[in-house]
Design a protein around this motif. Structure first.
Motif, PDB file in Angstrom:
ATOM      1  N   LEU A 105       0.841  -1.199   0.000  1.00  0.00           N
ATOM      2  CA  LEU A 105       0.000   0.000   0.000  1.00  0.00           C
ATOM      3  C   LEU A 105       0.871   1.241   0.000  1.00  0.00           C
ATOM      4  O   LEU A 105       1.713   1.419   0.870  1.00  0.00           O
ATOM      5  CB  LEU A 105      -0.900  -0.020   1.237  1.00  0.00           C
ATOM      6  N   VAL A 106       0.666   2.103  -0.990  1.00  0.00           N
ATOM      7  CA  VAL A 106       1.311   3.415  -1.042  1.00  0.00           C
ATOM      8  C   VAL A 106       0.212   4.423  -0.765  1.00  0.00           C
ATOM      9  O   VAL A 106      -0.724   4.574  -1.554  1.00  0.00           O
ATOM     10  CB  VAL A 106       1.965   3.682  -2.407  1.00  0.00           C
ATOM     11  N   LEU A 127       3.959   2.155   2.464  1.00  0.00           N
ATOM     12  CA  LEU A 127       4.884   3.257   2.189  1.00  0.00           C
ATOM     13  C   LEU A 127       4.063   4.529   2.048  1.00  0.00           C
ATOM     14  O   LEU A 127       3.051   4.551   1.338  1.00  0.00           O
ATOM     15  CB  LEU A 127       5.662   2.985   0.897  1.00  0.00           C
ATOM     16  N   ARG A 128       4.481   5.581   2.739  1.00  0.00           N
ATOM     17  CA  ARG A 128       3.787   6.864   2.581  1.00  0.00           C
ATOM     18  C   ARG A 128       4.194   7.490   1.250  1.00  0.00           C
ATOM     19  O   ARG A 128       5.358   7.452   0.852  1.00  0.00           O
ATOM     20  CB  ARG A 128       4.125   7.785   3.746  1.00  0.00           C
ATOM     21  N   ARG A 129       3.220   8.096   0.594  1.00  0.00           N
ATOM     22  CA  ARG A 129       3.490   8.660  -0.731  1.00  0.00           C
ATOM     23  C   ARG A 129       4.563   9.730  -0.692  1.00  0.00           C
ATOM     24  O   ARG A 129       5.335   9.887  -1.654  1.00  0.00           O
ATOM     25  CB  ARG A 129       2.201   9.219  -1.332  1.00  0.00           C
ATOM     26  N   ALA A 130       4.649  10.472   0.388  1.00  0.00           N
ATOM     27  CA  ALA A 130       5.669  11.518   0.497  1.00  0.00           C
ATOM     28  C   ALA A 130       7.076  10.936   0.460  1.00  0.00           C
ATOM     29  O   ALA A 130       8.040  11.634   0.146  1.00  0.00           O
ATOM     30  CB  ALA A 130       5.475  12.313   1.786  1.00  0.00           C
ATOM     31  N   GLU A 131       7.210   9.647   0.776  1.00  0.00           N
ATOM     32  CA  GLU A 131       8.517   8.988   0.802  1.00  0.00           C
ATOM     33  C   GLU A 131       8.702   8.040  -0.372  1.00  0.00           C
ATOM     34  O   GLU A 131       9.695   7.304  -0.435  1.00  0.00           O
ATOM     35  CB  GLU A 131       8.669   8.214   2.116  1.00  0.00           C
ATOM     36  N   ALA A 132       7.753   8.067  -1.315  1.00  0.00           N
ATOM     37  CA  ALA A 132       7.737   7.080  -2.394  1.00  0.00           C
ATOM     38  C   ALA A 132       8.588   7.524  -3.585  1.00  0.00           C
ATOM     39  O   ALA A 132       8.074   7.825  -4.658  1.00  0.00           O
ATOM     40  CB  ALA A 132       6.306   6.805  -2.826  1.00  0.00           C
ATOM     41  N   ASP A 133       9.913   7.544  -3.389  1.00  0.00           N
ATOM     42  CA  ASP A 133      10.790   7.780  -4.539  1.00  0.00           C
ATOM     43  C   ASP A 133      11.093   6.441  -5.206  1.00  0.00           C
ATOM     44  O   ASP A 133      10.622   5.386  -4.781  1.00  0.00           O
ATOM     45  CB  ASP A 133      12.075   8.494  -4.111  1.00  0.00           C
ATOM     46  N   HIS A 139      12.454  -1.024  -3.413  1.00  0.00           N
ATOM     47  CA  HIS A 139      12.737  -1.775  -2.189  1.00  0.00           C
ATOM     48  C   HIS A 139      11.469  -2.421  -1.660  1.00  0.00           C
ATOM     49  O   HIS A 139      11.479  -3.592  -1.240  1.00  0.00           O
ATOM     50  CB  HIS A 139      13.326  -0.851  -1.133  1.00  0.00           C
ATOM     51  N   LEU A 140      10.372  -1.679  -1.663  1.00  0.00           N
ATOM     52  CA  LEU A 140       9.090  -2.203  -1.194  1.00  0.00           C
ATOM     53  C   LEU A 140       8.692  -3.430  -1.995  1.00  0.00           C
ATOM     54  O   LEU A 140       8.319  -4.470  -1.432  1.00  0.00           O
ATOM     55  CB  LEU A 140       8.023  -1.117  -1.321  1.00  0.00           C
ATOM     56  N   VAL A 141       8.778  -3.322  -3.308  1.00  0.00           N
ATOM     57  CA  VAL A 141       8.343  -4.406  -4.193  1.00  0.00           C
ATOM     58  C   VAL A 141       9.231  -5.639  -4.034  1.00  0.00           C
ATOM     59  O   VAL A 141       8.742  -6.765  -3.897  1.00  0.00           O
ATOM     60  CB  VAL A 141       8.346  -3.914  -5.658  1.00  0.00           C
ATOM     61  N   THR A 142      10.537  -5.449  -4.059  1.00  0.00           N
ATOM     62  CA  THR A 142      11.443  -6.594  -3.972  1.00  0.00           C
ATOM     63  C   THR A 142      11.379  -7.254  -2.592  1.00  0.00           C
ATOM     64  O   THR A 142      11.502  -8.475  -2.485  1.00  0.00           O
ATOM     65  CB  THR A 142      12.886  -6.182  -4.294  1.00  0.00           C
ATOM     66  N   LEU A 151       7.326  -1.567   6.840  1.00  0.00           N
ATOM     67  CA  LEU A 151       6.466  -0.588   7.492  1.00  0.00           C
ATOM     68  C   LEU A 151       7.287   0.625   7.893  1.00  0.00           C
ATOM     69  O   LEU A 151       8.448   0.472   8.292  1.00  0.00           O
ATOM     70  CB  LEU A 151       5.824  -1.176   8.753  1.00  0.00           C
ATOM     71  N   PRO A 152       6.710   1.835   7.841  1.00  0.00           N
ATOM     72  CA  PRO A 152       7.380   2.988   8.439  1.00  0.00           C
ATOM     73  C   PRO A 152       7.596   2.732   9.923  1.00  0.00           C
ATOM     74  O   PRO A 152       6.821   2.005  10.557  1.00  0.00           O
ATOM     75  CB  PRO A 152       6.378   4.126   8.201  1.00  0.00           C
ATOM     76  N   GLY A 153       8.639   3.327  10.487  1.00  0.00           N
ATOM     77  CA  GLY A 153       8.997   3.064  11.871  1.00  0.00           C
ATOM     78  C   GLY A 153       7.873   3.303  12.856  1.00  0.00           C
ATOM     79  O   GLY A 153       7.665   2.519  13.783  1.00  0.00           O
ATOM     80  N   ASP A 154       7.098   4.384  12.670  1.00  0.00           N
ATOM     81  CA  ASP A 154       6.031   4.673  13.622  1.00  0.00           C
ATOM     82  C   ASP A 154       4.912   3.644  13.553  1.00  0.00           C
ATOM     83  O   ASP A 154       4.336   3.261  14.574  1.00  0.00           O
ATOM     84  CB  ASP A 154       5.479   6.085  13.396  1.00  0.00           C
TER      85      ASP A 154
END
Length: 241
Positions: A105-106, A127-133, A139-142, A151-154
């Motif tokens: 989920l982005v 992944l938050r969209r603001a961080e989705a470079d 990395h997320l996909v692989t 998951l984001p740390g929080d």
């Protein structure tokens, strides 16, 4: 398969997900190419969101974008939305029924209450969209293709708190655990692993020898193991004790 939201002009169908037209797929450059790469199907609320994600990951040699005809065989389904709402939940639930693919989920805005929903819908990574470079998307996909979660740390912290609360308030009072063993079963298997016999385990746990034998037999039978030694090896390998 790409899913887009109906345009603002389609008042009757507004908010629904629909399949993209051939022109839309061509505009975003979705293609299927051979090779040992991670196959990805992108689902998005609108063409703009989809175009942004596709533009990022399409050039990468690790990624194979698949079109709608082959979406069901994709290793990873990437859902791109502004927030987790009812439409998103319905999509995630539908994707969950496909055991071939894992879902990431982005998301633009992630409410704290959406964490439980995400877990129930089988989302493997967020992944938050603001961080989705480009690098973070790849990395997320692989990672998902390798059976990992992201998951984001929080959110990871909230997930651990949630699991701890579940164990403390729901499972512990019933003598259960998050593993396939009850608390009593895990304790008896641990004592077996330390070399204790039936009589010694009975003394240490304040149960009768008959109960100890029955509990250990139940574990061996339920997990389809051969004997106590096999049970010890199995539970240790799987981190159950």
């Amino acid at each position: 398969m790409t899913i887009t939201a109906e345009t603002m002009n389609g008042a009757a169908d507004r908010g629904r997900y629909r399949r993209p037209t051939a022109a839309e797929r061509a505009a975003t450059g979705t293609r299927t190419t051979p090779g040992d790469r991670v196959s990805v199907a992108v689902y998005a609320e609108d063409l703009i969101l989809r175009t942004g994600v596709v533009h990022q990951i399409r050039p990468r040699p690790e990624i194979e974008l698949v079109d709608e005809a082959e979406a069901d065989r994709a290793q990873v389904s990437l859902v791109v939305v502004d927030m987790v709402d009812e439409r998103t939940i319905q999509l995630l639930q539908r994707l969950q029924r496909n055991t071939v693919t894992r879902t990431g989920l982005v998301v633009g805005f992630f409410e704290s209450g959406a964490l439980q929903t995400m877990i129930e819908c089988g989302v493997a990574a967020v992944l938050r969209r603001a961080e989705a470079d480009q690098n973070s998307l790849v990395h997320l996909v692989t990672a998902m293709a390798n059976g990992e979660g992201v998951l984001p740390g929080d959110l990871l912290g909230k997930l651990l708190d949630h699991v701890s609360s579940l164990q403390r308030t729901v499972l512990d009072p019933r003598g259960l655990s998050l593993s396939t063993l009850t608390t009593r079963e895990a304790e008896m298997i641990r004592l077996v692993s330390e070399g204790y016999g039936t009589a010694e385990i009975a003394q240490k746990t304040s149960y009768s020898e008959r109960t100890v034998k029955n509990v250990l037999h139940e574990v061996v039978t339920r997990l389809e193991l051969r004997n106590r030694a096999h049970a010890v090896g199995y539970t240790m390998r799987h981190g159950l004790i």
